[in-house]
Design an enzyme around this catalytic site. Sequence first.
Site, PDB file in Angstrom:
ATOM      1  N   ILE A 249      -3.316   0.209  10.952  1.00 20.32           N
ATOM      2  CA  ILE A 249      -2.754   1.722  11.910  1.00 20.32           C
ATOM      3  C   ILE A 249      -2.835   2.976  10.919  1.00 20.32           C
ATOM      4  O   ILE A 249      -2.197   2.854   9.760  1.00 20.32           O
ATOM      5  CB  ILE A 249      -1.340   1.182  12.064  1.00 20.32           C
ATOM      6  CG1 ILE A 249      -1.039   0.034  12.947  1.00 20.32           C
ATOM      7  CG2 ILE A 249      -0.613   2.511  12.931  1.00 20.32           C
ATOM      8  CD1 ILE A 249       0.341  -0.291  13.088  1.00 20.32           C
TER       9      ILE A 249
ATOM     10  N   GLU B 125      -4.180   4.299   2.768  1.00 18.78           N
ATOM     11  CA  GLU B 125      -3.603   4.051   4.035  1.00 18.78           C
ATOM     12  C   GLU B 125      -3.527   2.560   4.405  1.00 18.78           C
ATOM     13  O   GLU B 125      -2.754   2.467   5.136  1.00 18.78           O
ATOM     14  CB  GLU B 125      -4.848   4.412   5.243  1.00 18.78           C
ATOM     15  CG  GLU B 125      -4.626   4.403   6.641  1.00 18.78           C
ATOM     16  CD  GLU B 125      -3.498   5.111   6.851  1.00 18.78           C
ATOM     17  OE1 GLU B 125      -3.494   6.358   6.999  1.00 18.78           O
ATOM     18  OE2 GLU B 125      -2.278   4.556   7.326  1.00 18.78           O
TER      19      GLU B 125
ATOM     20  N   LYS C  96       6.777  -1.168   2.061  1.00 22.83           N
ATOM     21  CA  LYS C  96       6.146  -0.054   2.940  1.00 22.83           C
ATOM     22  C   LYS C  96       7.336   0.941   3.358  1.00 22.83           C
ATOM     23  O   LYS C  96       6.862   2.080   3.484  1.00 22.83           O
ATOM     24  CB  LYS C  96       5.779  -0.845   4.143  1.00 22.83           C
ATOM     25  CG  LYS C  96       4.659  -1.936   3.937  1.00 22.83           C
ATOM     26  CD  LYS C  96       4.456  -2.621   4.871  1.00 22.83           C
ATOM     27  CE  LYS C  96       3.371  -3.646   4.805  1.00 22.83           C
ATOM     28  NZ  LYS C  96       3.278  -4.876   5.624  1.00 22.83           N
TER      29      LYS C  96
HETATM   30  N1  HSE Z   1       2.260  -9.889   4.710  1.00 22.38           N
HETATM   31  C1  HSE Z   1       2.099  -8.691   5.565  1.00 22.38           C
HETATM   32  C2  HSE Z   1       0.665  -7.908   5.585  1.00 22.38           C
HETATM   33  C3  HSE Z   1       0.394  -7.076   4.253  1.00 22.38           C
HETATM   34  O1  HSE Z   1       0.890  -5.909   4.352  1.00 22.38           O
HETATM   35  C4  HSE Z   1       2.532  -8.957   6.674  1.00 22.38           C
HETATM   36  O2  HSE Z   1       2.919  -9.866   7.332  1.00 22.38           O
HETATM   37  O3  HSE Z   1       2.675  -7.740   7.727  1.00 22.38           O
HETATM   38 NA    NA Z   2      -2.180   1.975   7.676  1.00 21.10          NA
END
Ligand code: HSE
Ligand code: NA
EC number: 1.1.1.3
Length: 435
Positions: free
Chosen positions: A140, A133, A209
């Site tokens: 989130i 997650e 992501k």
């Molecule tokens: N470097 C990422 C956080 C880690 O996923 C961000 O600035 O959202």
């Molecule tokens: Na998450």
Amino acid sequence: MTDGKPALRVALLGCGVVGSQVVRLLGEQADDLAARIGAPLELAGVAVRRLGRRRDTEIDPALLTTDAEGLVTRDDVDIVVEVIGGIEPARSLILAAMSRGKSVVTANKALLAEDGATIHAAARENGADLYFEASVAGAIPLLRPLRESMAGDHVHRVLGIVNGTTNYILDKMDSTGASFTDALEEAQALGYAEADPTADVEGFDAAAKAAILAGIAFHSRVTAADVHREGITEITATDVASAKGMGYVIKLLAICARSDDGGSIGVRVHPAMIPRTHPLAGVREAYNAVFVEAQSAGRLMFYGAGAGGAPTASAVLGDIVAVARNRIAKTRGPEESTYADLKVHPMGDTITRYHVSLDVADKPGVLAKVAEVFSTHDVSIQTVRQEGRGDDAQLVLVTHRANDAALSATIEDLQDLDIVRAVASVMRVEGDDTP
Ligand SMILES: N[C@@H](CCO)C(=O)O
Ligand code: NA
Ligand SMILES: NC(=O)c1ccc[n+]([C@@H]2O[C@H](COP(=O)([O-])OP(=O)(O)OC[C@H]3O[C@@H](n4cnc5c(N)ncnc54)[C@H](O)[C@@H]3O)[C@@H](O)[C@H]2O)c1
């Protein structure tokens, strides 16, 4: 409450920003966690790179080890939490843990997006749990809702802001008029951006992501290499100001969507102009927000802290509780689901809209020539307006929806027109319902 059940033993790999907060929460919330799981959790060991380093959280020195491989293969370890990051040694350590039937919790988006297939296959073959997650949008809850709560629905699109650092930079540029460089320096001073900010500002973090989100949402295998990626380094204060003047704000978006015929998916990360009235426009500073659009559920929005030690550790702890409960119930969480096997189509086949600013000579016939280039590529213009006059004239055009390939070919041809002095900016427009 735990009826004297034996403790479930947790091995932690990495004790940096996230890992140190996991240690703290495991200690502070031990009683509640035990009650929720039905057995206590016990830290079996913490693998670190250097033993002597000062850490944010106090840890019993006897728990620290530099032998991560030795730790994950120990018989008295039930759950392995990987918060080292990167591909190796994280991948080998996770595989070693799974081969011995341990449950794995990881926050590692880079690994899952690059080689999720190997990790998921090992989980399946060994009957091991794999929860991740924290890997997308930090605290989130997003992957579990997609994997479990929405397993009965049909997702059309996932659209969101999944990188806090770049959102912080773009928000500063929008609210103060700062340049990209100044806003980046501020983000670094506040600890949002790393010393080497490449992964964030060039969109690699968001692309990883997006790959994970698309894979889960569309039950298909998507890797980081499949994702069309553009970062924010080329965005100027002028771009931001001119978007603002037109009622738009520039955001770095991750967009995962089925094609109109449903036969393929598009997965992309790039800056885009969205109307200031769009809910994503109100996502300020380093926050994240993700829209999921599904057939029956309609539009859902997930909002909150996408990064930071404690918020990310919250997601890790939730996963630890989930895998611990599964072990007690002698069951497992859901396996990877890729049965739909949808292919990712090229960016050129994606339907988008462009906002284009051209530096032009202000004389009769210029607009007609520019319009002709758009029509040659079958791109329909929605609005056009002129700013400035004489040698300082600019034409600002917004198109209707068209193939991204046709739009980018239009821009190339405009660059070749002698009446166009420069293509001052090109930005995709998202988030309004203009056809
Ligand atoms: N470097 C990422 C956080 C880690 O996923 C961000 O600035 O959202
Ligand atoms: Na998450
Ligand atoms: N920081 C965040 O806000 C955030 C948010 C979401 C996800 N994540 C993910 O969480 C993971 C950890 O991120 P972080 O911010 O805590 O990074 P970090 O750099 O602060 O921590 C990683 C730690 O791992 C240690 N390490 C490196 N190699 C090791 C090895 N071989 N054995 C033992 N320890 C080793 C490093 O010394 C470091 O302390 C990454 O996958 C990251 O993408 C971080």
